[in-house]
Design a protein around this motif. Sequence first.
Motif, PDB file in Angstrom:
ATOM      1  N   GLU A  97       0.862  -1.185   0.000  1.00 22.99           N
ATOM      2  CA  GLU A  97       0.000   0.000   0.000  1.00 22.99           C
ATOM      3  C   GLU A  97       0.894   1.229   0.000  1.00 22.99           C
ATOM      4  O   GLU A  97       2.125   1.105  -0.034  1.00 22.99           O
ATOM      5  CB  GLU A  97      -0.931  -0.014   1.213  1.00 22.99           C
ATOM      6  N   HIS A  99       0.699   3.966   2.343  1.00 25.74           N
ATOM      7  CA  HIS A  99       0.754   4.765   3.579  1.00 25.74           C
ATOM      8  C   HIS A  99       2.147   4.756   4.228  1.00 25.74           C
ATOM      9  O   HIS A  99       2.909   3.799   4.070  1.00 25.74           O
ATOM     10  CB  HIS A  99      -0.314   4.275   4.564  1.00 25.74           C
ATOM     11  N   ASP A 101       3.327   4.183   7.118  1.00 28.16           N
ATOM     12  CA  ASP A 101       3.743   3.072   7.991  1.00 28.16           C
ATOM     13  C   ASP A 101       4.132   1.813   7.216  1.00 28.16           C
ATOM     14  O   ASP A 101       4.424   0.775   7.809  1.00 28.16           O
ATOM     15  CB  ASP A 101       2.657   2.768   9.041  1.00 28.16           C
ATOM     16  N   HIS A 102       4.131   1.917   5.879  1.00 32.36           N
ATOM     17  CA  HIS A 102       4.618   0.812   5.041  1.00 32.36           C
ATOM     18  C   HIS A 102       5.692   1.268   4.059  1.00 32.36           C
ATOM     19  O   HIS A 102       6.396   0.432   3.497  1.00 32.36           O
ATOM     20  CB  HIS A 102       3.450   0.190   4.253  1.00 32.36           C
ATOM     21  N   HIS A 182      -7.967  -0.043   0.118  1.00 34.16           N
ATOM     22  CA  HIS A 182      -7.427   0.535   1.361  1.00 34.16           C
ATOM     23  C   HIS A 182      -6.825   1.911   1.036  1.00 34.16           C
ATOM     24  O   HIS A 182      -7.451   2.925   1.252  1.00 34.16           O
ATOM     25  CB  HIS A 182      -6.411  -0.418   2.009  1.00 34.16           C
TER      26      HIS A 182
HETATM   27 ZN   LIG Z   1      -2.630   1.845   5.516  1.00 39.53          ZN
END
Ligand SMILES: [Zn+2]
Length: 313
Positions: A97, A99, A101-102, A182
């Motif tokens: 994804e 975001h 945090d990835h 997502h």
């Molecule tokens: Zn996410």
Amino acid sequence: MKIKSLLGLLLGACASYLAPAALRAQDLGPHFTKIKDGIYVQTAKSTPQANSNASIVLTTEGVVLIDTGQTAIDTRELADAVKKLTAQPVRFSIDTETHPDHTYGHFMFPSAVIIGHEGGGEEMRQSFDPKRTAEQSKSSPELQAAMDGFRLITPQIEYAGDKMTLYVGERTFVLYSLGTTHSLANSAVWLPNERVLWGGAVAIEKQINTIRPHTNIPDMLAVMKMMTALNPEVVIPAHGPPTTTKMFADYSAYLETLLARVAALMKEGKSLDQIKQELKMPEYEDLAGAKERIPNNIEAAYRAIKAGYVPGS
Ligand SMILES: [Zn+2]
């Protein structure tokens, strides 16, 4: 003599390949789990909502990462683990994804080519707020030190359509688009020979996720069905410990229950606001994030039914 030296060569070659894999997962630190030979996941920190997974897949031609850590502290730990496992470079890093945090750990792997689904880079650039990132990094001296040298790195390769296949060394990685279920660009990663699946953030265990305005619940149900049909042995979610396809079954059941209850109230002529007040999901209220996120999930269910989705179809 000839046979002996040939044997020695063979053994030497095997040893140099097997030595890294023989390293035990616990040697990498408490956050690492060995999934299969050469496949490790950094997972499940203590706080339920800050536990992004990042994974290391070793191949004979270098390392492939799947996501790059919740915070720069985690990314540093991930980079250290790679160094303990192999002297080979990180060749590719796959984004499940977009975001932070990835993806904000990419800067620590300058040798990696980042791969994501179409539109991922654009979403990352649009949502990037350098001031906010700098502010967040000041939350601890340790984080600030780990963020040293940070810069936003977006995918160099974006694939379009349903899937792409990446061959690295002896391994095959099939990336399946999870549409906009997502973030605006999500991928599942499937290792067909090892039967390991990275399932992205469409479903998570023991917590309720936000469903953003760009996401349709019917699409979420469809991609979970598609991933279940791959019949993986292990499923690595975006957050939380490695699991199985039971996670998809449970999350689908939650969404189906939500849709059915919203549809019933809509049939009675209730407005969205009335439904948000009246609808109860007692089976799910104890899950992390439930209180804050169920109202948002009701909105998504309302949208789906308004658009013609028939629950249970
Ligand atoms: Zn996410």
